[in-house]
Each structure stands twice: as structure tokens, then as C-alpha cells.
Design an enzyme around this catalytic site. Sequence first.
Site, PDB file in Angstrom:
ATOM      1  N   ARG A 269       0.947  -1.264   0.201  1.00 33.62           N
ATOM      2  CA  ARG A 269       0.130  -0.087   0.130  1.00 33.62           C
ATOM      3  C   ARG A 269       0.772   1.157   0.082  1.00 33.62           C
ATOM      4  NH1 ARG A 269      -5.129   2.036  -1.046  1.00 33.62           N
ATOM      5  NH2 ARG A 269      -5.606   4.092   0.455  1.00 33.62           N
ATOM      6  N   GLU A 364     -11.486 -20.058  29.658  1.00 34.74           N
ATOM      7  CA  GLU A 364     -10.330 -20.533  30.666  1.00 34.74           C
ATOM      8  C   GLU A 364     -10.001 -19.687  31.776  1.00 34.74           C
ATOM      9  OE1 GLU A 364      -8.025 -23.588  29.159  1.00 34.74           O
ATOM     10  OE2 GLU A 364      -9.607 -24.116  27.496  1.00 34.74           O
TER      11      GLU A 364
HETATM   12  C1  LIG Z   1     -16.802 -18.832  23.278  1.00 35.62           C
HETATM   13  C2  LIG Z   1     -16.770 -19.165  24.882  1.00 35.62           C
HETATM   14  C3  LIG Z   1     -16.373 -20.729  24.837  1.00 35.62           C
HETATM   15  C4  LIG Z   1     -16.449 -21.103  26.216  1.00 35.62           C
HETATM   16  N1  LIG Z   1     -16.174 -22.610  26.240  1.00 35.62           N
HETATM   17  C5  LIG Z   1     -16.076 -23.158  27.531  1.00 35.62           C
HETATM   18  C6  LIG Z   1     -16.018 -24.632  27.445  1.00 35.62           C
HETATM   19  O1  LIG Z   1     -15.628 -25.339  26.622  1.00 35.62           O
HETATM   20  N2  LIG Z   1     -16.231 -25.108  28.861  1.00 35.62           N
HETATM   21  C7  LIG Z   1     -16.471 -24.371  29.714  1.00 35.62           C
HETATM   22  O2  LIG Z   1     -16.530 -25.038  31.075  1.00 35.62           O
HETATM   23  N3  LIG Z   1     -16.577 -23.079  29.891  1.00 35.62           N
HETATM   24  C8  LIG Z   1     -16.456 -22.251  28.886  1.00 35.62           C
HETATM   25  N4  LIG Z   1     -16.877 -21.094  28.386  1.00 35.62           N
HETATM   26  C9  LIG Z   1     -16.995 -20.143  29.852  1.00 35.62           C
HETATM   27  C10 LIG Z   1     -16.013 -19.279  30.238  1.00 35.62           C
HETATM   28  O3  LIG Z   1     -15.004 -20.077  30.924  1.00 35.62           O
HETATM   29  C11 LIG Z   1     -16.649 -18.159  31.168  1.00 35.62           C
HETATM   30  O4  LIG Z   1     -17.596 -17.307  30.322  1.00 35.62           O
HETATM   31  C12 LIG Z   1     -15.441 -17.632  31.886  1.00 35.62           C
HETATM   32  O5  LIG Z   1     -15.046 -18.449  33.051  1.00 35.62           O
HETATM   33  C13 LIG Z   1     -16.345 -16.119  32.624  1.00 35.62           C
HETATM   34  O6  LIG Z   1     -17.213 -16.570  33.368  1.00 35.62           O
HETATM   35  P1  LIG Z   1     -18.741 -15.599  33.213  1.00 35.62           P
HETATM   36  O7  LIG Z   1     -18.936 -15.693  31.804  1.00 35.62           O
HETATM   37  O8  LIG Z   1     -19.724 -16.280  33.998  1.00 35.62           O
HETATM   38  O9  LIG Z   1     -18.364 -14.343  33.537  1.00 35.62           O
HETATM   39  P2  LIG Z   1     -18.475 -14.016  35.161  1.00 35.62           P
HETATM   40  O10 LIG Z   1     -17.851 -14.914  36.079  1.00 35.62           O
HETATM   41  O11 LIG Z   1     -19.845 -13.463  35.599  1.00 35.62           O
HETATM   42  O12 LIG Z   1     -17.519 -12.712  35.173  1.00 35.62           O
HETATM   43  C14 LIG Z   1     -18.262 -11.284  34.723  1.00 35.62           C
HETATM   44  C15 LIG Z   1     -17.065 -10.431  35.022  1.00 35.62           C
HETATM   45  O13 LIG Z   1     -16.431 -10.049  36.183  1.00 35.62           O
HETATM   46  C16 LIG Z   1     -15.171 -10.369  36.574  1.00 35.62           C
HETATM   47  N5  LIG Z   1     -14.909 -10.981  37.567  1.00 35.62           N
HETATM   48  C17 LIG Z   1     -15.618 -12.296  38.095  1.00 35.62           C
HETATM   49  N6  LIG Z   1     -15.138 -12.508  39.475  1.00 35.62           N
HETATM   50  C18 LIG Z   1     -13.980 -11.678  39.601  1.00 35.62           C
HETATM   51  C19 LIG Z   1     -13.082 -11.461  40.851  1.00 35.62           C
HETATM   52  N7  LIG Z   1     -13.224 -12.131  41.916  1.00 35.62           N
HETATM   53  N8  LIG Z   1     -12.302 -10.594  40.666  1.00 35.62           N
HETATM   54  C20 LIG Z   1     -12.225  -9.624  39.547  1.00 35.62           C
HETATM   55  N9  LIG Z   1     -13.224  -9.802  38.761  1.00 35.62           N
HETATM   56  C21 LIG Z   1     -13.975 -10.779  38.686  1.00 35.62           C
HETATM   57  C22 LIG Z   1     -14.794 -11.201  35.262  1.00 35.62           C
HETATM   58  O14 LIG Z   1     -13.432 -10.993  34.905  1.00 35.62           O
HETATM   59  C23 LIG Z   1     -15.749 -10.578  34.274  1.00 35.62           C
HETATM   60  O15 LIG Z   1     -15.204  -9.665  33.616  1.00 35.62           O
HETATM   61  C24 LIG Z   1     -16.780 -20.501  27.431  1.00 35.62           C
HETATM   62  C25 LIG Z   1     -17.212 -19.107  27.090  1.00 35.62           C
HETATM   63  C26 LIG Z   1     -17.340 -18.594  25.881  1.00 35.62           C
HETATM   64  C27 LIG Z   1     -17.632 -17.067  25.698  1.00 35.62           C
END
Ligand SMILES: Cc1cc2nc3c(=O)[nH]c(=O)nc-3n(C[C@H](O)[C@H](O)[C@H](O)COP(=O)(O)OP(=O)(O)OC[C@H]3O[C@@H](n4cnc5c(N)ncnc54)[C@H](O)[C@@H]3O)c2cc1C
Length: 380
Positions: A269, A364
Site C-alpha cells: 500500500r 478458561e
Molecule cells: C466462546 C466461549 C467458549 C467457552 N467454552 C467453555 C467450555 O468449553 N467449557 C466451559 O466450562 N466454559 C466455557 N466458557 C465459559 C467461560 O470460561 C466463562 O465465560 C468465563 O470463565 C467467565 O465466566 P462468566 O461468563 O460467568 O463471567 P463472570 O464470572 O460473571 O464474570 C463477569 C466479569 O466479572 C469479572 N470477575 C468475576 N469475578 C471476579 C473477581 N473475583 N475479581 C475480579 N473480577 C472478577 C470477570 O473477569 C468478568 O469480567 C466459554 C465461554 C465462551 C464465551
Amino acid sequence: MPVERLMPTEESADLIALTRDIVDRELRPRVDEAERSATFPREVFRTLGRAGLLGLPYPESFGGGGQPYEVYLQVVEEIASAWASVGVGTSVHALSCFGLFTAGTAEQKHEWLPDMLGGELLGAYCLSEAHAGSDPAAMRTRAVRHGDEYVIDGAKAWTTHGGQADFYKVMARTSDDGGRGISCFLVPADTPGLVADNPEDKMGLMGSTTATMLFDGVRVPVERRLGEEGQGLSIALAGLDSGRLGIAAVATGVAQGALDVAVRYAKERETFGKAIIDHQGLAFVLADMAAAVESARATYLAAARLKDAGRPFGRQASIAKLVATDNAMKVTTDAVQVLGGAGYTKDFPVERYMREVKVMQIFEGTNQIQRLVISRDLAR
Ligand SMILES: Cc1cc2nc3c(=O)[nH]c(=O)nc-3n(C[C@H](O)[C@H](O)[C@H](O)COP(=O)(O)OP(=O)(O)OC[C@H]3O[C@@H](n4cnc5c(N)ncnc54)[C@H](O)[C@@H]3O)c2cc1C
């Protein structure tokens, strides 16, 4: 330009060459269409499995590849540099096999591991629930023992490969004793009462199906419990230490893919009469991107080498996941910037890379949870 890798053995260098060949022949031609149409590439996983790339970090005696994590992760990175969904899937499959390998009895391992590692079967990992993501000890899915079997009822959210997998590694509550009341089960996909809900409509990783798995009176023989009752959460969390290294490698691969596209584009580019890479302001963006990719790779490899040496590596795995995914978010965002307006269109893959990497800061263990793991270890 292929990444220059210092592999520990000739065999592992051959594995990287084999991976690149499969990536070019089988993955690159399919990725755009599959991601656009949200099609799960089951046949691609079969190809990887038959080539021995799905069981690499497990011993050959169980049908695995007998490779150290240092090698396995670089294979995952190569896969993810072409197709993030397949890189994630490869890592999730390894995670799904982890509990059987570490906590299974000799009989359980001999009976099931060879099929799981041999490439024909694909795994999924069910830890999260709708109200229990960062805090899995709050899970409610229950496994109640009746004689020689458990009956599982509940719902596991966010399951990668949900509805596509052949087996599910499931954490479920067997008592009300908080994190110590959870057990781990290996559940075949065709078990009556186990169904996948509609897939999630996500912002990226469209080729990787994510769905809630519904358990309605799912009967599982006692022999399908891995480890003792109550050990499920520690089995799940130990697996995540290794899984986080997989995600670090995937994020690094996607970032490398974005860097490659950006450099190629910047050489072609032209603005103000010269290639944009010859404007220092833009060239320095590319230099920072390269530094971010290489430092992420060095960080996950350092953690992997600790694991391979049998040393504790949990803190380093969390650091690798944090650094690699945050770096990849920055690199993929900058790649869109380097391409200007073109970067914001679907004519180039960088907008997709940016959407794909976002979730790597979330699953994870979110990157806040990684900081929790790291800081708790520092405070010990
Ligand atoms: C595309 C995708 C694939 C996935 N695949 C899998 C899978 O194969 N198997 C599986 O078991 N799970 C899977 N997950 C789930 C994933 O691991 C969770 O979404 C993740 O662990 C966050 O949990 P939550 O979404 O309930 O967020 P929450 O736990 O509700 O957290 C919400 C926010 O609060 C923050 N937070 C929470 N607690 C604290 C703390 N103590 N201190 C500071 N900040 C905090 C988090 O960082 C986040 O920003 C997947 C998720 C997605 C989106």
C-alpha cells in the site's frame, strides 16, 4: 514468512512441517467460508486426528504423540495462525482428555484413552454454568448416586463443541460441600437425556460451536467417574493450568496471522508516494506488533518448559495466558489500523482476528481471574 522455530528434536521439526502442510492444504482453503456460515469443521478435526495432531501431549502407549508441551503448543500455534476455531478446538480436546489421563485408573485409561487420543473422537469440557463461570464452585448441576450409577441433572453453559463432541468431561455436584463437593465424569455424547441447546450466537469463533448442554436424568455408570467423589474441581482446575497454555498458544498464532497480513499490506500500500511501511509512524506500529507476538511466544514457551520439566507452572501458565491474550488483542486491533478502511471490511481477515481474540481474554478464566491466580501465588 513462516515463524523461525528452534525445535528440540528433528522429530518435532518434522511435526511442525507436517502441521504447516496440513494447514495449507486443509485449513486455509476452508476457513473463510466456514467462519462466514458458522459451520463446524468436523472433517478438519478428523484430518488432524488421523495425522496424530490431536493427542500430541499424551504418551504414545495410550495412542498419543508423546511430545513435550513445548512442541505441542507450537503445533497449536501454527494451526491457530490459520484458523482460530480449530486451534481452540485442538486445545479444548486436549483439556477434555486431561482428567482421564491424570485421575483415571489404569483400566479406565486403557479402555477409553486410545480412542480419545487416536483422533476419531472429539471431546468437550463442561465446567461453567450460567451463574457459575469465574466461580465454578457455585455450580448446581447434580450427580446423585443410585447403586452402580449416577443420575445427572442440570445444565452446563458455554460448552465448546457442545452438540458436536463425542464425549463430555463433566463436573457435577455430588455433595453440598462447596468446591469439595464436586466430582468429574466422562459422559458419552449418545447417553439418553443429554442434549445440546441452540448454539450461542457469538461475535467471533463462528466455526466453533458453543452451546449449553442440558442434562435431564442422564444415567452414568460409576466406572465413568474420574478420581474419587469430591476431587472433580481440583481435576478441572489442574487441567485448566495446561489449557491456559493452549489458549496462550492459540492467541499467539492469531496475532502472528494478523502481523503477517499487516506487514504484507504495508509493503504494498502506498501513500504520499511511498509504501506505508516506509512511514516511520506506521513502521513503529508494526515493530511493536512483532515485539508483542514474540514476547507472548517466549512467555508461553517458558511456562511450557517448566511443565515439561515436572516443575510447578500454574503461575507461569496464568502469566502466559494473560500476556498472550492481551498482546493478541492489541496486535489484532493494530492490524485493523494498519490496513486502514480495508481493515474494517471482510475483504481481509484482520477484523475477524480482532473479534476472535476478544474471547481469549474471557474463557478458561478471564484475565481478571488470571491476575487473581498470579497475585495469590505471589502472596503465598
Ligand atoms: C466462546 C466461549 C467458549 C467457552 N467454552 C467453555 C467450555 O468449553 N467449557 C466451559 O466450562 N466454559 C466455557 N466458557 C465459559 C467461560 O470460561 C466463562 O465465560 C468465563 O470463565 C467467565 O465466566 P462468566 O461468563 O460467568 O463471567 P463472570 O464470572 O460473571 O464474570 C463477569 C466479569 O466479572 C469479572 N470477575 C468475576 N469475578 C471476579 C473477581 N473475583 N475479581 C475480579 N473480577 C472478577 C470477570 O473477569 C468478568 O469480567 C466459554 C465461554 C465462551 C464465551
